[in-house]
Design a protein around this motif. Structure first.
Motif, PDB file in Angstrom:
ATOM      1  N   PRO A 166       0.829  -1.212   0.000  1.00  0.00           N
ATOM      2  CA  PRO A 166       0.000   0.000   0.000  1.00  0.00           C
ATOM      3  C   PRO A 166       0.865   1.264   0.000  1.00  0.00           C
ATOM      4  O   PRO A 166       1.856   1.331   0.720  1.00  0.00           O
ATOM      5  N   GLN A 167       0.454   2.229  -0.800  1.00  0.00           N
ATOM      6  CA  GLN A 167       1.281   3.414  -1.014  1.00  0.00           C
ATOM      7  C   GLN A 167       1.600   4.162   0.273  1.00  0.00           C
ATOM      8  O   GLN A 167       2.705   4.628   0.475  1.00  0.00           O
ATOM      9  N   ASP A 173       6.530   4.886  -4.868  1.00  0.00           N
ATOM     10  CA  ASP A 173       6.092   5.491  -6.122  1.00  0.00           C
ATOM     11  C   ASP A 173       4.565   5.428  -6.181  1.00  0.00           C
ATOM     12  O   ASP A 173       3.922   4.803  -5.327  1.00  0.00           O
ATOM     13  N   ASP A 174       3.990   6.029  -7.212  1.00  0.00           N
ATOM     14  CA  ASP A 174       2.536   5.997  -7.403  1.00  0.00           C
ATOM     15  C   ASP A 174       2.114   4.570  -7.791  1.00  0.00           C
ATOM     16  O   ASP A 174       2.630   4.022  -8.760  1.00  0.00           O
ATOM     17  N   PRO A 175       1.194   3.955  -7.041  1.00  0.00           N
ATOM     18  CA  PRO A 175       0.843   2.557  -7.335  1.00  0.00           C
ATOM     19  C   PRO A 175       0.077   2.364  -8.649  1.00  0.00           C
ATOM     20  O   PRO A 175       0.053   1.262  -9.191  1.00  0.00           O
TER      21      PRO A 175
ATOM     22  N   GLY B  31     -18.164  -0.286  -5.584  1.00  0.00           N
ATOM     23  CA  GLY B  31     -17.749  -1.359  -6.483  1.00  0.00           C
ATOM     24  C   GLY B  31     -16.368  -1.193  -7.097  1.00  0.00           C
ATOM     25  O   GLY B  31     -15.984  -1.964  -7.977  1.00  0.00           O
ATOM     26  N   LYS B  32     -15.612  -0.194  -6.656  1.00  0.00           N
ATOM     27  CA  LYS B  32     -14.270  -0.016  -7.219  1.00  0.00           C
ATOM     28  C   LYS B  32     -13.364  -1.222  -6.927  1.00  0.00           C
ATOM     29  O   LYS B  32     -12.521  -1.580  -7.733  1.00  0.00           O
ATOM     30  N   CYS B  33     -13.578  -1.839  -5.770  1.00  0.00           N
ATOM     31  CA  CYS B  33     -12.764  -3.020  -5.417  1.00  0.00           C
ATOM     32  C   CYS B  33     -13.020  -4.144  -6.409  1.00  0.00           C
ATOM     33  O   CYS B  33     -12.091  -4.766  -6.927  1.00  0.00           O
ATOM     34  N   THR B  34     -14.296  -4.368  -6.692  1.00  0.00           N
ATOM     35  CA  THR B  34     -14.671  -5.442  -7.598  1.00  0.00           C
ATOM     36  C   THR B  34     -14.208  -5.153  -9.018  1.00  0.00           C
ATOM     37  O   THR B  34     -13.710  -6.027  -9.723  1.00  0.00           O
ATOM     38  N   GLU B  77      -6.176  -0.365  -2.054  1.00  0.00           N
ATOM     39  CA  GLU B  77      -5.546   0.877  -2.510  1.00  0.00           C
ATOM     40  C   GLU B  77      -6.590   1.828  -3.119  1.00  0.00           C
ATOM     41  O   GLU B  77      -6.511   3.034  -2.958  1.00  0.00           O
ATOM     42  N   ARG B  78      -7.573   1.243  -3.811  1.00  0.00           N
ATOM     43  CA  ARG B  78      -8.528   2.077  -4.555  1.00  0.00           C
ATOM     44  C   ARG B  78      -9.770   2.466  -3.760  1.00  0.00           C
ATOM     45  O   ARG B  78     -10.568   3.279  -4.220  1.00  0.00           O
TER      46      ARG B  78
END
Lengths: 304, 130
Positions: A166-167, A173-175, B31-34, B77-78
């Motif tokens: 995880p960033q 760097d940017d992931p 739903g970004k993970c999916t 991350e997202r």
């Protein structure tokens, strides 16, 4: 971090001493040319390979903490900056996240210290070899050391997952849109092939349970790199290397794709430096990189 | 599905939150993970979290798809709500593993695979499946 390259404590990890010997040897040979020494920790254990994602599992942090303690003591004894160099991306991720977790949460540090024989003071900074090249040596300086014309090499920089995520804990760097490997390849003078799948997952340890899924993911990554014109792909992760390289033995999945050699970034650096590569285990790759290396640089395992 | 949380399940979901450090109710099902999951999980990560939000603990716990997660951390991350689906999935897997219910049988693993795989794959596999 010190401005001057010197001896830096180095943690190899299990894979570096077995399946990724070529990665370690090429990295050490290149370090010698650049002017620093990777000083292996005398007493090290496995880091555990994957960082525990659940917060209730402190046992998983004892192994990496023990490594940080060994590095801390070494640095204190030798009065050098408390840095710990890594090559393997899994080790880097595990040690870096442990460094972050223990730095953020003193209670966690106390609990682990109460369990271990030796105590960790929390001074070590975990650094990846690529990061060291970028931040201490400088890619500009690296470019000046290149001896081979690398302009014929069309190379896809492949990051994978754990070098970047995880960033907020790794911070390299940017992931989603990283540049560190791009800039590294630029410094070598390669033709850098920017491709969309550069941060897609290769399937990782799923190879133990669902190898066919890893084959499919590896195919998607390599087909993408191929479509954008890459002839080879570089990585910093021994598991990505293994998955992307060995999956190509799946002739059904890879029916429409010619073999693409998968190199460690240090193996390519050694070529760029014009080094003797015969200990770099290039011949052990499933897809033989030697024909490509010979064609583009004149380098081969018998050279010099 | 019954949108009728079982009391016993609520307790187990709280335990899962405690173990993972995640707040499941933070998820707003974008739903970004999916969308970013490379593992083609079915039920998908956001669906597993929705099961938990609805109090249907067993549906999440027993989903076969949790074993396909490779902890690439793209989902975590997202996530715009700072939830880590990867951690929740690992928490679910741990419930099985801590009950001595492994998902890889070393006895049947091919010697060729063990001989050619990097140690990191095998050690990670031990952690995630055994």
């Amino acid at each position: 971090m010190s401005d001057k390259p010197a001896r830096i404590p180095y943690y190899p990890g299990c894979t570096m001493k077995t399946k990724a010997l070529g990665f370690e040897r090429s990295a050490m040979d290149c370090a010698e040319v650049i002017g620093f020494e990777m000083d292996e920790l005398k007493d090290w254990n496995c880091c555990g390979a994957s960082y525990p994602l659940t917060k209730d599992n402190l046992m998983g942090l004892t192994a990496p903490t023990n490594i940080l303690i060994e590095a801390e003591r070494r640095c204190q004894k030798e009065e050098v900056d408390p840095n710990l160099l890594t090559l393997c991306v899994f080790c880097y991720n595990t040690l870096k996240r442990t460094e972050f977790a223990l730095g953020q949460d003193k209670k966690k540090l106390e609990t682990i210290n109460a369990f271990l024989d030796r105590k960790y003071e929390g001074s070590v900074r975990v650094v990846h070899y690529l990061e060291y090249l970028r931040d201490v040596i400088g890619f500009d300086n690296l470019a000046k050391m290149v001896k081979t014309d690398m302009s014929k090499f069309k190379v896809a920089p492949y990051y994978g997952c754990l070098l970047l995520k995880p960033q907020k804990e790794i911070g390299l760097d940017d992931p989603e849109d990283p540049v560190i490997l791009h800039n590294f390849l630029d410094a070598l003078g390669c033709k850098v092939i920017d491709f969309p799948a550069q941060v897609d997952c290769c399937g990782s340890y799923l190879v133990m349970r669902e190898p066919e899924k890893v084959s499919k993911l590896s195919y998607d990554i390599l087909a993408d790199a191929n479509e954008y014109g890459a002839e080879t792909l570089v990585t910093a992760c021994p598991l990505c290397q293994s998955n992307l390289d060995q999956s190509q033995g799946d002739k059904v999945q890879f029916a429409d794709l010619d073999g693409m050699p998968i190199l460690y970034f240090t193996q390519l650096l050694a070529i760029a430096f014009g080094l003797d590569t015969k200990t770099h285990k290039l011949e052990e790759h499933h897809i033989d990189p030697l024909p490509l290396l010979k064609a583009h640089s004149g380098a081969d395992s018998e050279s010099k | 599905m019954l949108i009728n949380p079982v009391e016993k399940d609520q307790k187990r979901i709280s335990d899962l939150e405690l173990a993972t450090g995640e707040t499941i109710s933070d998820c707003y099902q974008c739903g970004k993970c999916t969308a970013g999951c490379p593992a083609s999980m079915d039920p998908a990560p956001s669906v597993l979290i929705q099961f938990l939000k609805l109090g249907q603990f067993e549906l999440a716990r027993n989903a076969e798809s949790i074993w396909s997660c490779m902890a690439c951390l793209t989902c975590s991350e997202r996530c715009p709500k700072n939830v880590s689906p990867a951690a929740i999935i690992e928490g679910l897997k741990n419930l099985h593993l801590r009950d001595m219910d492994p998902r890889v049988d070393l006895e049947t693993m091919s010697r060729d695979f063990l001989a050619r795989s990097p140690q990191m794959a095998i050690i990670s596999g031990f952690r995630k499946f055994i």
